[in-house]
Scaffold this motif. Sequence first.
Motif, PDB file in Angstrom:
ATOM      1  N   LYS A  34      -4.035   2.140   3.451  1.00  0.00           N
ATOM      2  CA  LYS A  34      -4.869   0.966   3.159  1.00  0.00           C
ATOM      3  C   LYS A  34      -4.422   0.333   1.850  1.00  0.00           C
ATOM      4  O   LYS A  34      -4.231   1.027   0.850  1.00  0.00           O
ATOM      5  CB  LYS A  34      -6.341   1.387   3.084  1.00  0.00           C
TER       6      LYS A  34
ATOM      7  N   CYS B  17      -5.358   9.812   4.975  1.00  0.00           N
ATOM      8  CA  CYS B  17      -5.827   8.445   4.756  1.00  0.00           C
ATOM      9  C   CYS B  17      -5.487   8.089   3.311  1.00  0.00           C
ATOM     10  O   CYS B  17      -6.087   8.621   2.377  1.00  0.00           O
ATOM     11  CB  CYS B  17      -7.325   8.372   5.009  1.00  0.00           C
TER      12      CYS B  17
ATOM     13  N   VAL C   7      -2.835   6.754   7.841  1.00  0.00           N
ATOM     14  CA  VAL C   7      -3.472   5.453   7.618  1.00  0.00           C
ATOM     15  C   VAL C   7      -3.148   5.058   6.183  1.00  0.00           C
ATOM     16  O   VAL C   7      -3.346   5.839   5.258  1.00  0.00           O
ATOM     17  CB  VAL C   7      -5.001   5.527   7.838  1.00  0.00           C
TER      18      VAL C   7
ATOM     19  N   ALA D 100     -10.639   1.881   6.592  1.00  0.00           N
ATOM     20  CA  ALA D 100      -9.523   2.830   6.589  1.00  0.00           C
ATOM     21  C   ALA D 100      -9.997   4.234   6.931  1.00  0.00           C
ATOM     22  O   ALA D 100      -9.398   4.930   7.765  1.00  0.00           O
ATOM     23  CB  ALA D 100      -8.835   2.818   5.223  1.00  0.00           C
TER      24      ALA D 100
END
Length: 410
Positions: free
Chosen positions: A7, A169, A5, A157
């Motif tokens: 962000k 992340c 992920v 996120a």
Amino acid sequence: MALLVQKFGGTSVADAERMRAVADHVVRTVRRGNQVVVVISAMGKETDELLRLAREVSGTHPGREMDMLVTAGERKATALLCMAIADLGVEAESFTGSQAGFLTDSTHMNAKITEVRPDRIREALAAGRVPVVGGAQGVSPERNVTFLGRGGSDTTAVAIAHALGADSCELYTDVSGVFTSDPRIVPDARKMDHVSFDELLEMTANGCPKPAMRSVEFARNHGVELHVRSAFTWEAGTLVTKEDHDMEQAIVSAVVHDADEAKVTIAGVADRPGIAAKYCRALADADINVDLIVQNTSADGVTDISFTVPHGDLARAIEICQAQAAEIGARSVTGEPAIARVSVVGAGMKSHPGVAATVFETLAANDINIEMIATSAIRVSCVVAEREVERAVVALHDAFGLADGPVYVD
Ligand code: ASP
Ligand code: MG
């Protein structure tokens, strides 16, 4: 193949050039054989701009309409980033919070995530597309659009990383990681390679502005490892993980400060059961967050109580306490807006005595008066005059040698 992920905060996508730089980074990550889910904030200062527009247009701000308005910033950014990614030959697909499966409660402007059902995100990934999700938004049980609040994209996120079981992340921002102090105040503040969830949570609760505290809390509760890093230099940033007891622990990791504090003092209240309960309940009912409460030992059955509240709540807090004054027998209620908190945070202080003593000695040597003190297992906080706080931060950062690297518990 890893599932990541990524962000991107507002400054990372502030204009067309930044959008293309972010698209380039996402596409490179994909070409290295990873799957990427992007979460994006509104471009630049757009959220502030939308809030300003609302104030300009009307004095009526129904929560439902405010959320519809504010989440438009992220929605716009998702579509633009998808276009920039497509230019580089990779298919991308934009999703609102609702489409991405973010179910929330109905607290407009500050909605809480109740569940994430990322079916459509999984489908997009399976089809080889890059899902680009609008941050800080979801849908309520009444099927209204909701906004998770300022800084909510970080939480989006972390929540999607958890729901998808992502390998990492990454929170991209305009600084290269989490620092030992605010680099604008302490020029030799050092980027930390690693910080524990507990330490970062104490830091964000005591003035460190990024990542958003809620997202750190969520990450800790669900064991989602974070990587806070720069979307400008793309260098490796700060890893946020759970405390590893096999690893050495820094006695002190960081010095943070919070100037958004004000102090209320209730003087001459009766020292009997139920007084603190009374005014604290009244403040809680008004949704005012009371922190750092100090009550003196009583002399002749009367005592003084001081506590801190966020700056913006000071006037209301005084009003509420004054309304209670007669009932709790208080002589006076006074407010002091010009205070600030400086906090020293470090996991190693749990087992290492002397940190508080060094904090107090350092402030004394710099002729800075301490008005209030509070501690947790891994933090020592002092309330000082606001005009002294930057000096306090610099002195403490220096006293613990943080520019040179962490000092470990031996
Ligand atoms: N754009 C929103 C804000 O500035 C939400 C976010 O990006 O986290 O607070
Ligand atoms: Mg202040």
